[in-house]
Design a protein around this motif. Structure first.
Motif, PDB file in Angstrom:
ATOM      1  N   MET A   1      21.895 -33.260 -47.335  1.00  0.00           N
ATOM      2  CA  MET A   1      21.390 -33.107 -45.975  1.00  0.00           C
ATOM      3  C   MET A   1      21.050 -31.590 -45.589  1.00  0.00           C
ATOM      4  SD  MET A   1      25.101 -33.485 -43.993  1.00  0.00           S
ATOM      5  CE  MET A   1      24.535 -33.110 -42.528  1.00  0.00           C
ATOM      6  N   ALA A   2      20.333 -31.414 -44.434  1.00  0.00           N
ATOM      7  CA  ALA A   2      20.033 -30.179 -43.962  1.00  0.00           C
ATOM      8  C   ALA A   2      21.324 -29.188 -43.793  1.00  0.00           C
ATOM      9  CB  ALA A   2      19.172 -30.369 -42.601  1.00  0.00           C
ATOM     10  N   ARG A   3      21.028 -28.146 -43.520  1.00  0.00           N
ATOM     11  CA  ARG A   3      21.961 -27.033 -43.332  1.00  0.00           C
ATOM     12  C   ARG A   3      22.808 -27.491 -42.043  1.00  0.00           C
ATOM     13  NH1 ARG A   3      19.490 -21.222 -43.443  1.00  0.00           N
ATOM     14  NH2 ARG A   3      21.723 -20.584 -43.698  1.00  0.00           N
ATOM     15  N   LEU A   4      24.117 -27.395 -42.257  1.00  0.00           N
ATOM     16  CA  LEU A   4      25.133 -27.566 -41.138  1.00  0.00           C
ATOM     17  C   LEU A   4      24.805 -26.442 -40.064  1.00  0.00           C
ATOM     18  CD1 LEU A   4      28.472 -28.803 -42.459  1.00  0.00           C
ATOM     19  CD2 LEU A   4      26.749 -30.126 -41.504  1.00  0.00           C
ATOM     20  N   ARG A   5      24.839 -26.998 -38.781  1.00  0.00           N
ATOM     21  CA  ARG A   5      24.709 -25.965 -37.565  1.00  0.00           C
ATOM     22  C   ARG A   5      25.883 -25.974 -37.024  1.00  0.00           C
ATOM     23  NH1 ARG A   5      22.084 -27.172 -33.441  1.00  0.00           N
ATOM     24  NH2 ARG A   5      21.228 -24.968 -32.909  1.00  0.00           N
ATOM     25  N   LEU A   6      26.617 -24.720 -36.871  1.00  0.00           N
ATOM     26  CA  LEU A   6      28.025 -24.743 -36.603  1.00  0.00           C
ATOM     27  C   LEU A   6      28.238 -23.954 -35.464  1.00  0.00           C
ATOM     28  CD1 LEU A   6      29.539 -23.487 -40.015  1.00  0.00           C
ATOM     29  CD2 LEU A   6      29.296 -25.882 -38.998  1.00  0.00           C
ATOM     30  N   LEU A   7      29.072 -24.221 -34.343  1.00  0.00           N
ATOM     31  CA  LEU A   7      29.287 -23.458 -33.361  1.00  0.00           C
ATOM     32  C   LEU A   7      30.967 -23.186 -33.283  1.00  0.00           C
ATOM     33  CD1 LEU A   7      28.798 -22.595 -30.276  1.00  0.00           C
ATOM     34  CD2 LEU A   7      29.774 -24.701 -29.360  1.00  0.00           C
ATOM     35  N   ILE A   8      31.043 -21.593 -33.127  1.00  0.00           N
ATOM     36  CA  ILE A   8      32.596 -21.183 -33.378  1.00  0.00           C
ATOM     37  C   ILE A   8      32.880 -20.976 -32.089  1.00  0.00           C
ATOM     38  CG2 ILE A   8      33.629 -19.162 -34.114  1.00  0.00           C
ATOM     39  CD1 ILE A   8      31.791 -18.613 -36.228  1.00  0.00           C
ATOM     40  N   VAL A   9      34.087 -21.473 -31.707  1.00  0.00           N
ATOM     41  CA  VAL A   9      34.889 -21.458 -30.352  1.00  0.00           C
ATOM     42  C   VAL A   9      36.237 -20.898 -30.533  1.00  0.00           C
ATOM     43  CG1 VAL A   9      35.404 -22.590 -28.255  1.00  0.00           C
ATOM     44  CG2 VAL A   9      33.438 -23.366 -29.502  1.00  0.00           C
ATOM     45  N   ASP A  10      36.437 -19.603 -29.918  1.00  0.00           N
ATOM     46  CA  ASP A  10      37.861 -18.957 -30.111  1.00  0.00           C
ATOM     47  C   ASP A  10      37.801 -17.877 -29.254  1.00  0.00           C
ATOM     48  OD1 ASP A  10      40.344 -17.697 -31.044  1.00  0.00           O
ATOM     49  OD2 ASP A  10      40.144 -18.960 -33.037  1.00  0.00           O
ATOM     50  N   ASP A  11      39.032 -17.732 -28.331  1.00  0.00           N
ATOM     51  CA  ASP A  11      39.040 -16.682 -27.516  1.00  0.00           C
ATOM     52  C   ASP A  11      39.592 -15.302 -28.278  1.00  0.00           C
ATOM     53  OD1 ASP A  11      41.486 -17.710 -28.018  1.00  0.00           O
ATOM     54  OD2 ASP A  11      42.495 -16.727 -26.176  1.00  0.00           O
ATOM     55  N   GLU A  12      39.921 -15.470 -29.403  1.00  0.00           N
ATOM     56  CA  GLU A  12      40.145 -14.211 -30.239  1.00  0.00           C
ATOM     57  C   GLU A  12      39.059 -13.372 -31.031  1.00  0.00           C
ATOM     58  OE1 GLU A  12      43.677 -14.798 -32.343  1.00  0.00           O
ATOM     59  OE2 GLU A  12      44.932 -15.473 -30.736  1.00  0.00           O
ATOM     60  N   PRO A  13      38.609 -12.280 -30.688  1.00  0.00           N
ATOM     61  CA  PRO A  13      37.523 -11.897 -31.541  1.00  0.00           C
ATOM     62  C   PRO A  13      37.813 -11.675 -33.181  1.00  0.00           C
ATOM     63  CG  PRO A  13      37.827 -10.285 -29.518  1.00  0.00           C
ATOM     64  CD  PRO A  13      39.022 -11.480 -29.727  1.00  0.00           C
ATOM     65  N   LEU A  14      38.958 -11.491 -33.147  1.00  0.00           N
ATOM     66  CA  LEU A  14      39.149 -11.285 -34.569  1.00  0.00           C
ATOM     67  C   LEU A  14      39.105 -12.569 -35.364  1.00  0.00           C
ATOM     68  CD1 LEU A  14      42.433  -8.823 -34.949  1.00  0.00           C
ATOM     69  CD2 LEU A  14      40.034  -8.389 -35.463  1.00  0.00           C
ATOM     70  N   ALA A  15      39.470 -13.620 -34.788  1.00  0.00           N
ATOM     71  CA  ALA A  15      39.619 -15.143 -35.265  1.00  0.00           C
ATOM     72  C   ALA A  15      38.112 -15.326 -35.546  1.00  0.00           C
ATOM     73  CB  ALA A  15      40.165 -16.137 -34.476  1.00  0.00           C
TER      74      ALA A  15
END
Length: 254
Positions: A1-15
């Motif tokens: 399949m095509a590349r997975l498009r990911l959304l990162i959701v986290d309130d901590e910048p280091l995470a």
């Protein structure tokens, strides 16, 4: 399949930075964006349509579980919860999460979650494709043919469905009443013609079938019966057991 498009959701910048670092080594992925809270995440999911959301549970305001609840099944990407707390696991999977990453996790565990997301997305797409194919087949089965061939007196006559106004049964024969006022007699029963012509033609009684676009009105007759009036003025009695087929035209008041 095509590349997975990911959304990162986290309130901590280091995470978020750690997830970005791990994903740099995954060539089949692409980071579509980052969000710091649930409200931003909802807007980004609906706007950017990512394949997978790596979603923190505990965030200020709208948390990760609430984000998923706000999404309709049609808008919901594959959800991988990312959190430091085990206690949310049951709630996460109750909301159809693909996986539940417990911080801290390593690259292998992230890869496992991404593979699960790929499997879910592929199965979902396959299911959608099957549904679309079934719909197309149903349309093809129900669609009236564009051109019809009829044997008439040893010759073959080709007609468009729009050429036919109504059809009259005559024992084992049928009489086609055409738009140009001509008539053709066929050695073919009305029931067989109904199968060939499809849903654009409707039986009005045991001896007649009409092209539904030609119906102009239903008129009341004696004892609660009705007459079908065609655009060319032809009047045909409507059987009581077939009246429901004409509800879309609206029944006149008696």
């Amino acid at each position: 399949m095509a590349r997975l498009r990911l959304l990162i959701v986290d309130d901590e910048p280091l995470a978020r930075e750690r997830l970005r670092a791990l994903l740099r080594t995954e060539p089949e992925t692409e980071i579509a964006g980052e969000c710091t809270n649930g409200t931003e995440a909802l807007a980004a999911i609906r706007r950017d349509r990512p394949d997978v959301v790596l979603l923190d549970v505990q965030m200020p305001g709208c948390d990760g579980l609430q984000v998923v609840e706000e999404l309709s099944p049609e808008d919901r990407p594959a959800i991988v919860f990312v959190t430091a707390h085990e206690r949310y696991a049951v709630d996460a999977f109750a909301r159809h999460a693909v996986d539940y990453l417990l911080k801290p996790f390593d690259r292998a565990r992230l890869q496992q979650a991404l593979q699960r997301a790929r499997d879910v997305i592929q199965n979902r797409r396959a299911g959608n494709l099957d549904a679309r194919l079934e719909n197309l087949l149903a349309l093809a089965r129900n669609r009236a043919p564009e051109r019809l061939a009829f044997k008439v007196d040893g010759r073959v006559v080709f007609l468009q469905p729009d050429d036919i106004v109504w059809i009259e049964a005559a024992n084992n024969y049928s009489i086609l009443h055409l738009a140009d006022t001509k008539r053709l007699m066929l050695r073919e029963a009305l029931s067989a013609l109904a199968q060939r012509l499809g849903p654009r033609f409707t039986r009005v009684n045991r001896s007649a079938m009409v092209r539904t676009e030609q119906v102009q009105e239903l008129q009341p007759a004696n004892y609660g019966d009705y007459v079908v009036v065609l655009r060319n003025g032809t009047r045909l009695p409507l059987s009581r057991d077939l009246r429901g087929r004409f509800e879309k035209f609206g029944s006149p008041e008696g």
